[in-house]
Every structure is written in structure tokens, then in C-alpha cells.
Design a protein around this motif. Structure first.
Motif: not given
Lengths: 338, 333
Positions: A88, A99, A104-105, A107, A109, B230, B233, B235, B239-240, B243, B247-249, B251-252, B255
């Protein structure tokens, strides 16, 4: 040592139908500042190769072996064997990725500012303001005007080409040593494609990074690649510098790819050539050359060797190798018709 | 945004107005004589019936009755005159002859019970549903996922009244973990501990089935979101997983849950009939059920209108919340 050396990469997926050999013994090197194009049709393993290097394949279903050694200044690190947390630290910093589909790549939100700043913050100990400055710098670099204001815009407020520019800015925010661009222009209009390819080439020169360009379109890479690896059914079937490959392709599959590009310098009286047939199933690959069932020139090789034995990658010249039984048979290079 | 809000509120009011007319019309056109119902089931005295008809305003044509009803909402309403006069202050939803009380008074008394039940149950099922759903998605195919699937199966198969009765029989009567609810609901402000003690089993009963549904929903939403481009992206940025999930999963993925939870909550505020009946809670559900059995039309009209108002309001809140969560909706509006 080269910047990145991939050796004997093997990726297998276990599915309910059997084991899929997506990448089979792929080896290549890439130097600083060099652009390597990986070309092949869908399912040839070009994307999987790079996802494997980035550690982005789900370990549950993907069985990966081989090595991918990156020289990031502190000696070579094998990306395939280091721990997840170490990987990481490299992802997004030393090796970054752009990509295929910028729609779609990103986010949906979060503002693009949030996303670029986040990418910078992961790898840098600095406050958010500094990251924001860096983000603005990058957005300007990729040609987005009014960058300061655009930081607060959401991805859906950009056009496809602009989004891809944002993706590129995000990938470059940490000055990566290697940029992997996975079909960066496939989802875009032709005119925008050219702009993005030029942008990538310019940025690469400016920043001196190495670039791996994945595409199915030889036309796209002609202007920007130094070397081209042609992949078919998980294997590299031809590897040459860009001039050699276009001037003197050895493998009939490469021929086919070249012949299927529309060209302005050829009379438009005949239809574009196609490669007949389908790529083989990666679950039950033929014993010999994977391209043999579609190859129009296999009869030139005696004893149906094409169907029985897999040819090895042999050198044609110092900067050109090909995986074909035809290599070395007299008169081949001269018989190329384009 | 402000214009949108004004427009939405205006539409909501128009819908509410239409609903009130429809509801009033349905009950006015039913083949019951509300005046006859007021004097008891075996009452055959036409004099009393006619007197009540005039007293309650059922003697005028239907559309005039509706206007009087609407007027009552704004200025209150009086029945009879002189010493026997009954006054229901605004907003008056009518007068229940069975209960001898203004409908508004009855609803105001029942609503806190139902609201306590609904809010507590929703918090419970959201916490359980989201937690289990995320855990099941994160450890997909492993034992935690299997366990959640079993929970989902049981939760969706058991009807509320059975869950409630089982809880009563085992938790209260056999194991005596919670003392038997004395029967009377205690308001939160009077005695919070008793309030929670009485409502605990109803909460669990109501939340059980919903938690199961939400677990399944959240699990699928998280798995689907994790396969989005996304996320790849994120990853690739380095990002761990923690997170990425937080943060990314989430919220989406969550909804769409806002819509579901908002509407479920609205439906519940209209009264949880079975649960209120099993646990003998004096909420809106029990009030409505009693009114239906007794043909107490004013209460039915009042309760139906209230439910409609709640659903319309929750719809509005959900839409605003959605715009808050998803920026794409914000711009489109």
C-alpha cells in the motif's frame, strides 16, 4: 537493474468451470522514462498482468506466482511477495494507475479536490492546505483551467475527457516512478483520445517517469510507445521496439492486428482485414501455439508443429523477439505484406 | 435549493389536501349511518339518532360536511350548544362518540407511544442491520456471512406476533429476565427506566424482522459497491481496506438505505398494530384497530390522515437527505 522487472508472471483464477490461465509466464522490463505498450485483444491478459503487479487482484480467487521487482531507490522490492501494508505504501506513490473508464473510476460522492488531496495525503505527511496546493498544481499541469475553483466540483460536472485528466492528475500527484495506464482512451471520443495520449506523452517526458500503456489499439500506441509487447491468450507473443514491430512483424497475430487498423495512406477500396475465429478459452488452451487455430500461415510449418508444440520466445534481432515457429524459416521477413 | 424546497412543500400540501378529500369521501360513502352508530349497536330509537345526526353535523350534504371538517382543522369545532356543548379545539379531527373524546386528543395521547416504539425499534434495527450487513459483506463466504444468512432467514420467516409472544413467554414468564409489563405505558419524561423496560420487548419484536431485511440489503449493497471501479481506484491510491470500507464504500452503499428506512419509519409511525396489540401498548395502531372494530369513523379518518401526512413528510425528508448524501441529486434538483 531496470526500474521494473517482471519475471515469469503466472496468474490463474479458480472458477467453477476450471482453472483459467489468465497470464502465463509473462516477463518484461521497463526502464526509467520508457514507454512500454502492452497490446492485445480482450481477455489476452494485459489488464490482469498489471492488476497483478499492483496487487489489485482478489487473493481469494487469483493464484499468482513469479516476481515483479521494482527498484524504488532502496534496492529491488518484489511487489508480488511483500506484505499488504508495504504494498500500500508503493501503490499510488511509486506505481500509479489510470483506469479505462473515467466515468466510473472517480467516486461520485466526493469532490475531485477531496479525491486528489486524499491521494496525496496517504503518502505525504503534510497538512491539507499543502495537498490542496499540490492538487491545483497537478490540475493545471493536466490542462484544467480555473483549477482552484474546480477543486470543489464533483466528477459528474466534468466531461469524459476532463474526468480522465482528473484521473491522470490524481495518479501523478505523488510523482510516481511508473504510471500504468489501462486503456486510458477507450471510453473517450476520438478527438479527445488524441488529446489524452498527447498529454500522457508530454507529461511522461516532463516528469521522466516510466509508463506502461495497455491498449487493444495499435494505432493508439504507434506515436507514443518505445516498446510494444503483443499478448495473446495470456502470453507475450511478440516484443519489439515500436519501429521494428510496425516495419517487420513476425507473428501472424501481430500482422493481423496491424492489418486491421484503418490507414489514411492506403486506398480505401477494400474492406479492412479481420482475424477470423475467436480467441481460445483460457480454461482449455491448445497444446501448441494458442493462435494456431486462427493462423492462416500454419501450413508453412512442417509436421503440424504449430498445433503440437508451443513455440518459445526467440530473438529475431537484439530488440525484437517473437513466439512463432515461422521465425527463422527462410523468407519470412521478406514475405510480410502490409 | 430553496426554490426546490418550496416547490416540494407546496406539492406535499396539495397531495395531503387530495388525500384528505379521498379519505373523507370513502368513509362518508360507506353504507353505514354514522348517526346510528353513535347511539350504540342495539339502539333503535329514531329520535336519538336524528338528534345525534344534527348534533354531529351529519345532516348536511357530504361536501358541506367536508368543508366543516376542513374548517375544524384550522379553527376547532363545537358540537351542540349550551351546557351540553363539546368543543374540540383546532386542529380538530372530529369527535369520537365511542370514546367520548375529541379525535385529536386521542391521537395526541397515542402518538408518543407509537413514536417511542418506532424510534427505538428503528435505531435497534438500523444498528443491527447495518453492522451485520457490513460484517457479512466484509467476510463474504465465511462463517460470519453464513451466520448472518441464518439470522436473515429466521428474522424474515417469523411473523411479528409470534416473535412477540415467544419473547413474552420466554423472556418474561419463563426466565423472568424482565418483569411482566404492568400493562400501563409510562412516558419517557416521567420515568425513563420504566419507559425503556416496558418498550424493550416491543422494540426487539419490531426490530427483529426489519433488522433481518436490512442485513440482507446492506450486505448486498456493500458487496455491489465494493466491486465498483471507484473502489479499485481507491485501492490503487494505496488506501487501507478499513478506510475504503468506511469512507468510500459505506456512503455509497447506504444512500439507498435512507429511502428504505424513511419509508419504513413512516409506515411504523402510523401504528404497529400487531406489536401494540401483543404488548398492550396504547399506541396509534391499537387506537385504529379499536376504531375499525367499533366503526368509529372519526378516529379512522383522523388516523388515516395522520398516517398520510407522516408518509408525505418522510418522503420529503428522505429526498432532502438523499440530496445531502448524493451530490448528483443535488445538482439535478
Amino acid at each position: 537493474m531496470s526500474l521494473l522487472e517482471v519475471n515469469d508472471l503466472l496468474v490463474e483464477f479458480t472458477t467453477s468451470d476450471g482453472i483459467v490461465k489468465a497470464v502465463d509466464g509473462v516477463s518484461f522490463k521497463i526502464d526509467r522514462g520508457e514507454t512500454l505498450a502492452i497490446v492485445g485483444e480482450s481477455g489476452s491478459g494485459k489488464t490482469v498482468t498489471n492488476l497483478a503487479i499492483m496487487g489489485l487482484l482478489p487473493s481469494k480467487i487469483a493464484d499468482i506466482s513469479g516476481s515483479a521487482k521494482l527498484d524504488n531507490g532502496a534496492g529491488p522490492i518484489d511487489l508480488l511477495t511483500i506484505s499488504g501494508s508495504e504494498l500500500r505504501k508503493i501503490r499510488g506513490k511509486d506505481v500509479a494507475m489510470v483506469f479505462q473508464d473515467p466515468m466510473s473510476a472517480l467516486h461520485p460522492y466526493y469532490t475531485i479536490g477531496d479525491q486528489i488531496i486524499e491521494a496525496h495525503q496517504i503518502h505525504n505527511q503534510c497538512d491539507e492546505e499543502e495537498s490542496a496546493k499540490r492538487a491545483i498544481e497537478l490540475l493545471e499541469l493536466v490542462g484544467i483551467s480555473d483549477a482552484q475553483k474546480r477543486l470543489n466540483a464533483y466528477p459528474h460536472q466534468f466531461s469524459g475527457g476532463m474526468r480522465q485528466r482528473v484521473m491522470i492528475a490524481m495518479a501523478l500527484v505523488n510523482n510516481p516512478k511508473v504510471l500504468i495506464a489501462d486503456e486510458p482512451t477507450t471510453a473517450l471520443d476520438v478527438t479527445v483520445q488524441a488529446q489524452i495520449m498527447k498529454l500522457l506523452a508530454d507529461l511522461q517526458k516532463e516528469l521522466g517517469m516510466a509508463m506502461i500503456l495497455i491498449t487493444h489499439d495499435l494505432g493508439v500506441v504507434a506515436g507514443s510507445a518505445d516498446r510494444i509487447n503483443v499478448m495473446y491468450a495470456g502470453k507475450i507473443v511478440e516484443s519489439a521496439n515500436v519501429f521494428e514491430l510496425f516495419a517487420n512483424p513476425q507473428m501472424p497475430y501481430t500482422h493481423g492486428l496491424l492489418a486491421s487498423i484503418p490507414r489514411v495512406d492506403r486506398p480505401q477500396l477494400q474492406r479492412l482485414e479481420t482475424i477470423s475465429g475467436q480467441p481460445p478459452s483460457l480454461i482449455s488452451l491448445p497444446a501448441g501455439c494458442a493462435f494456431a487455430p486462427r493462423c492462416t500461415r500454419k501450413s508453412e510449418v512442417s509436421g503440424s508443429a504449430c498445433e503440437l508444440t508451443m513455440p518459445s520466445l526467440v530473438e529475431v534481432s537484439a530488440s525484437h523477439s517473437s513466439r512463432c515457429h515461422l521465425v527463422g524459416l527462410s523468407g519470412l521477413s521478406g514475405s510480410v505484406k502490409r | 435549493m430553496f426554490g426546490y424546497l418550496v416547490r416540494r412543500i407546496a406539492t406535499s400540501l396539495a397531495i395531503l389536501f387530495a388525500v384528505s378529500f379521498a379519505v373523507y369521501a370513502i368513509f362518508a360513502l360507506l353504507p353505514f349511518d354514522p348517526a346510528a352508530l353513535t347511539c350504540g349497536k342495539n339502539c333503535n330509537n329514531p329520535a336519538i339518532i336524528e338528534a345525534n345526526r344534527i348534533r354531529l353535523g351529519y345532516d348536511i350534504p357530504f361536501w358541506q360536511q367536508y368543508i366543516v371538517f376542513l374548517g375544524g382543522l384550522f379553527v376547532g369545532r363545537s358540537y351542540s350548544e349550551g351546557a351540553a356543548a363539546i368543543h374540540c379545539p383546532a386542529p380538530s379531527l372530529g369527535y369520537s362518540f365511542n370514546e367520548h373524546e375529541c379525535v385529536t386528543t386521542l391521537i395526541v395521547r397515542a402518538l408518543p407511544v407509537t413514536a417511542s416504539l418506532a424510534i427505538g425499534a428503528m435505531i435497534l434495527w438500523l444498528v443491527v442491520g447495518i453492522t451485520l450487513g457490513v460484517v457479512a459483506a466484509r467476510f463474504r463466504g465465511r462463517s460470519a456471512d453464513t451466520a448472518s444468512t441464518i439470522f436473515v432467514l429466521i428474522g424474515t420467516s417469523l411473523p411479528t406476533f409470534l416473535t412477540g409472544l415467544l419473547l413474552l413467554v420466554f423472556v418474561v414468564i419463563k426466565w423472568k429476565i424482565i418483569p411482566f409489563p404492568a400493562g400501563n405505558y409510562t412516558p419517557l419524561l416521567e420515568n425513563p427506566f420504566e419507559w425503556a423496560q416496558i418498550l424493550f420487548l416491543p422494540w426487539v419484536t419490531l426490530a427483529f424482522a426489519s433488522a433481518a431485511l436490512y442485513t440482507r440489503f446492506v450486505r448486498n449493497a456493500v458487496i455491489e459497491t465494493l466491486s465498483e471501479d471507484f473502489i479499485r481506484t481507491a485501492r490503487a491510491k494505496g488506501l487501507s481496506e478499513k478506510v475504503i470500507l468506511r469512507k468510500h464504500t459505506l456512503r455509497a452503499a447506504l444512500a439507498p438505505l435512507a429511502t428504505m428506512a424513511g419509508l419504513d419509519f413512516a409506515a411504523l409511525l402510523g401504528g404497529a398494530i400487531l406489536t401494540e396489540k401483543v404488548f398492550n401498548l396504547p399506541g396509534l395502531g391499537r387506537l385504529s384497530l379499536g376504531a375499525v372494530i367499533e366503526y368509529d369513523l372519526p378516529i379512522i379518518v383522523g388516523a388515516t390522515l395522520l398516517s398520510a401526512a407522516i408518509v408525505i413528510t418522510m418522503n420529503l425528508i428522505v429526498d432532502l437527505l438523499y440530496a445531502f448524501i448524493d451530490p448528483r441529486v443535488r445538482v439535478a434538483s
